[in-house]
Scaffold this active site. Structure first.
Site, short mmCIF file in Angstrom:
data_model
loop_
_atom_site.label_atom_id
_atom_site.label_comp_id
_atom_site.label_asym_id
_atom_site.label_seq_id
_atom_site.Cartn_x
_atom_site.Cartn_y
_atom_site.Cartn_z
N ILE A 12 76.82 2.63 53.59
CA ILE A 12 75.81 1.64 53.20
C ILE A 12 75.91 0.40 54.10
CG2 ILE A 12 74.85 0.34 51.26
CD1 ILE A 12 76.35 2.35 49.39
N SER A 36 85.46 5.49 58.11
CA SER A 36 84.33 5.38 59.05
C SER A 36 84.88 5.44 60.45
CB SER A 36 83.52 4.10 58.80
OG SER A 36 84.37 2.98 58.87
N ASP A 58 92.32 -4.64 57.97
CA ASP A 58 92.42 -4.19 56.58
C ASP A 58 92.35 -5.43 55.70
OD1 ASP A 58 93.41 -3.30 54.07
OD2 ASP A 58 94.40 -1.62 55.08
N SER A 124 78.31 -0.82 40.83
CA SER A 124 77.83 0.55 40.64
C SER A 124 77.32 0.74 39.22
CB SER A 124 79.01 1.49 40.89
OG SER A 124 78.72 2.79 40.45
N TYR A 149 88.20 4.18 39.53
CA TYR A 149 87.22 3.65 40.49
C TYR A 149 86.22 2.74 39.76
CZ TYR A 149 82.94 3.29 43.14
OH TYR A 149 81.81 2.78 43.75
N LYS A 153 85.31 -1.57 39.80
CA LYS A 153 84.01 -2.23 39.93
C LYS A 153 83.82 -3.22 38.76
CE LYS A 153 82.78 -0.37 43.71
NZ LYS A 153 82.82 -1.21 44.91
N LEU A 200 76.28 15.24 45.05
CA LEU A 200 75.27 16.30 45.09
C LEU A 200 74.60 16.48 46.45
CD1 LEU A 200 73.60 18.42 43.55
CD2 LEU A 200 71.97 16.60 43.00
N GLY A 294 83.49 14.11 32.59
CA GLY A 294 83.16 12.70 32.87
C GLY A 294 81.69 12.47 33.17
P1 NAD Z 1 82.07 4.04 52.71
O1 NAD Z 1 83.39 4.62 52.41
O2 NAD Z 1 81.17 4.78 53.63
O3 NAD Z 1 82.23 2.56 53.27
C1 NAD Z 1 83.29 1.71 52.87
C2 NAD Z 1 83.92 1.15 54.14
O4 NAD Z 1 84.99 0.29 53.75
C3 NAD Z 1 84.51 2.24 55.03
O5 NAD Z 1 84.03 2.08 56.35
C4 NAD Z 1 86.04 2.00 54.96
O6 NAD Z 1 86.67 2.31 56.18
C5 NAD Z 1 86.09 0.53 54.62
N1 NAD Z 1 87.31 0.12 53.91
C6 NAD Z 1 87.88 0.69 52.82
N2 NAD Z 1 88.99 0.02 52.48
C7 NAD Z 1 89.12 -1.01 53.36
C8 NAD Z 1 90.07 -2.05 53.54
N3 NAD Z 1 91.14 -2.18 52.74
N4 NAD Z 1 89.90 -2.92 54.56
C9 NAD Z 1 88.84 -2.82 55.39
N5 NAD Z 1 87.92 -1.85 55.28
C10 NAD Z 1 88.05 -0.96 54.27
O7 NAD Z 1 81.34 3.79 51.30
P2 NAD Z 1 79.83 3.43 51.00
O8 NAD Z 1 79.19 4.59 50.35
O9 NAD Z 1 79.20 2.79 52.17
O10 NAD Z 1 80.05 2.35 49.85
C11 NAD Z 1 80.14 0.97 50.12
C12 NAD Z 1 80.47 0.23 48.83
O11 NAD Z 1 79.47 0.53 47.86
C13 NAD Z 1 81.80 0.65 48.22
O12 NAD Z 1 82.41 -0.50 47.67
C14 NAD Z 1 81.41 1.61 47.12
O13 NAD Z 1 82.33 1.64 46.08
C15 NAD Z 1 80.09 1.00 46.67
N6 NAD Z 1 79.19 1.97 46.02
C16 NAD Z 1 78.88 3.13 46.67
C17 NAD Z 1 78.07 4.05 46.07
C18 NAD Z 1 77.76 5.38 46.73
O14 NAD Z 1 77.32 6.30 46.03
N7 NAD Z 1 77.93 5.52 48.04
C19 NAD Z 1 77.54 3.80 44.79
C20 NAD Z 1 77.86 2.60 44.17
C21 NAD Z 1 78.69 1.68 44.80
C1 WQD Z 2 74.79 13.77 40.68
C2 WQD Z 2 74.40 14.92 39.74
C3 WQD Z 2 76.30 16.11 38.85
C4 WQD Z 2 77.68 17.75 42.69
C5 WQD Z 2 78.68 9.24 41.67
C6 WQD Z 2 79.70 8.27 41.15
C7 WQD Z 2 79.08 6.92 40.93
C8 WQD Z 2 78.39 6.44 42.19
C9 WQD Z 2 77.45 7.46 42.75
C10 WQD Z 2 79.90 5.10 43.45
C11 WQD Z 2 75.29 15.01 38.51
C12 WQD Z 2 75.47 17.02 39.75
C13 WQD Z 2 76.98 17.07 41.70
C14 WQD Z 2 77.62 19.18 42.72
C15 WQD Z 2 76.18 19.13 40.80
N1 WQD Z 2 79.32 6.18 43.24
N2 WQD Z 2 76.24 17.75 40.77
N3 WQD Z 2 76.87 19.80 41.78
O1 WQD Z 2 78.25 11.50 39.56
O2 WQD Z 2 75.92 10.52 39.40
O3 WQD Z 2 77.63 9.36 40.72
O4 WQD Z 2 78.12 8.73 42.89
O5 WQD Z 2 79.86 4.10 42.79
O6 WQD Z 2 80.10 6.07 40.55
O7 WQD Z 2 80.22 8.77 39.93
O8 WQD Z 2 76.71 11.46 41.59
O9 WQD Z 2 76.09 13.02 43.36
O10 WQD Z 2 78.30 13.35 42.18
O11 WQD Z 2 76.19 13.84 40.95
O12 WQD Z 2 75.52 19.76 39.97
O13 WQD Z 2 78.24 19.81 43.57
O14 WQD Z 2 74.60 16.16 40.45
O15 WQD Z 2 76.79 16.82 37.76
O16 WQD Z 2 74.46 15.45 37.44
P1 WQD Z 2 77.16 10.77 40.18
P2 WQD Z 2 76.88 12.93 42.11
#
Ligand code: NAD
Ligand code: WQD
Length: 337
Positions: A12, A36, A58, A124, A149, A153, A200, A294
């Site tokens: 992101i 990354s 870090d 999240s 996790y 948050k 997914l 979960g």
């Molecule tokens: P990502 O893992 O692709 O990006 C996170 C980045 O942070 C990585 O490049 C990693 O190297 C870096 N990082 C981790 N620990 C570090 C540290 N101690 N010091 C410096 N860098 C560090 O994840 P993302 O999907 O881009 O998510 C970004 C943020 O959004 C995260 O905080 C994640 O929890 C949150 N988030 C993600 C999702 C999702 O589904 N992707 C959903 C909700 C919230």
């Molecule tokens: C989506 C749907 C699964 C994989 C997670 C984190 C959440 C947030 C986003 C960071 C669900 C189903 C999944 C598979 C499946 N991340 N599924 N087969 O669980 O909604 O959210 O990512 O903050 O905190 O929990 O996302 O993509 O894992 O699942 O059927 O192989 O797909 O059961 O209904 P989720 P997901």
């Protein structure tokens, strides 16, 4: 604005960096490259014709992070850096609390010390837990998280809310993301999961390109239209754009705001699979498997607050999310290199 983007080479963070640069903001990235790759910077440069300043630091290393604050005068911070694997957090809670809480505290302490008061935090939808009725509304507050996790948050939201109460100059936007998927339409940036994906769409992408044989659909006996889980998917470029609006909002207000970032629409697992089949012009094999522990049945956002406070609405639909995911998968069989 000069914006510090922690985790800016991640999924992101990299998309948000592109949107910031395209709008003329200056970006300084801090990332330890744990999840990354340095080549993400080349991709950003190809897209924006400029390379953001980068520190391989870090955030747990407070003295190195201090150097970043000493060498740059920031207007705002977007804080993405953190670990995000739900299952791993259950087996490694200390690691998760250390990185996501202690690392964040270093950042907040330095922001206060150096007078940088505007921050957007990556929260999240997981903080709603399974306590509430859909659509999830910000006013519900924090639910009972079901894994470490999610708790990191929730704690960050609580810590930042306390900071806003104690230090009136702070302006904090807590963005609660729903399910970010897709990739940059150029195919230059996207999500590169480590090993077998847990989520997914990254999993479906690997079925589509033949790396995995078949999707396991986790449960078909939920109380939803086809029995499979419903989620609110949002294109990562839309999500990136929400950050620009959030940081602009933060720079003009004080205090703390919680804002959902989703599309407001829910899709079942089988609907997402169908959209992906359309994108890749293939039939994708799947089998029904037991429910994943979960998981909740249905999760989608109430998006009124994002519209009202940020004037934010999503642009891209589920078909575009799947097309861009597949395009990135095809163009980057070995990830970003
Ligand atoms: P990502 O893992 O692709 O990006 C996170 C980045 O942070 C990585 O490049 C990693 O190297 C870096 N990082 C981790 N620990 C570090 C540290 N101690 N010091 C410096 N860098 C560090 O994840 P993302 O999907 O881009 O998510 C970004 C943020 O959004 C995260 O905080 C994640 O929890 C949150 N988030 C993600 C999702 C999702 O589904 N992707 C959903 C909700 C919230
Ligand atoms: C989506 C749907 C699964 C994989 C997670 C984190 C959440 C947030 C986003 C960071 C669900 C189903 C999944 C598979 C499946 N991340 N599924 N087969 O669980 O909604 O959210 O990512 O903050 O905190 O929990 O996302 O993509 O894992 O699942 O059927 O192989 O797909 O059961 O209904 P989720 P997901």
């Amino acid at each position: 604005m000069r914006v510090l983007v922690t985790g800016g080479t991640g999924y992101i963070g990299s998309h948000t960096t592109v949107e910031l640069l395209n709008l003329g903001h200056e970006v300084v990235i801090v990332d330890n490259l744990y999840n990354s790759n340095i080549h993400v910077l080349d991709r950003i440069e190809r897209l924006c014709h400029q390379r953001p300043k980068f520190y391989e630091v870090d955030i747990l290393d407070k003295e190195k992070l201090r150097t970043v604050f000493k060498e740059n005068e920031f207007d705002a911070v977007i804080h993405f850096a953190g670990y995000k694997a739900v299952g791993e957090s259950v087996s490694k809670p200390i690691t998760y609390y250390q990185n996501n809480i202690a690392g964040s505290l270093n950042l907040y302490e330095l922001m206060n010390e150096y007078g940088v008061y505007n921050i957007v935090f990556s929260s999240s939808a997981t903080v709603y837990g399974d306590n509430f009725e859909v659509p999830f509304k910000e006013e519900y507050g924090l639910g009972d998280t079901t894994n470490p996790y999610g708790t990191t948050k929730k704690f960050n939201e609580m810590i930042l809310s306390d900071i806003a109460k104690a230090h009136e100059k702070f302006s904090i936007v807590l963005l609660r993301y729903f399910n970010p998927i897709g990739a940059h339409p150029s195919g230059l940036l996207g999500e590169v999961p480590n090993g077998i994906p847990n989520n997914l769409v990254p999993y479906i992408a690997k079925v589509a390109n033949g790396e995995l044989p078949c999707l396991n659909v986790f449960g078909d006996d939920y109380d939803t239209k086809d029995g499979t889980g419903v989620r609110d998917y949002i294109h990562v470029v839309d999500l990136a754009k929400a950050h620009i609006k959030a940081i602009e909002y933060a720079s003009k207000h004080n205090g703390v705001e919680v804002i959902n970032v989703g599309s407001g629409k829910g899709y079942t697992v089988l609907e997402v699979l169908k959209a992906y089949e359309k994108a890749c012009h293939k039939t994708l094999p799947y089998k029904i498997s037991p429910r994943r522990p979960g998981d909740i049945a249905t999760c989608y956002a109430d998006t009124h607050k994002a519209k009202q406070l940020l004037d934010f609405e999503v642009e891209f639909d589920i078909d575009k999310m799947c097309e861009d995911s597949y395009n990135f998968t095809l163009k980057n069989p070995n990830g970003i290199e």
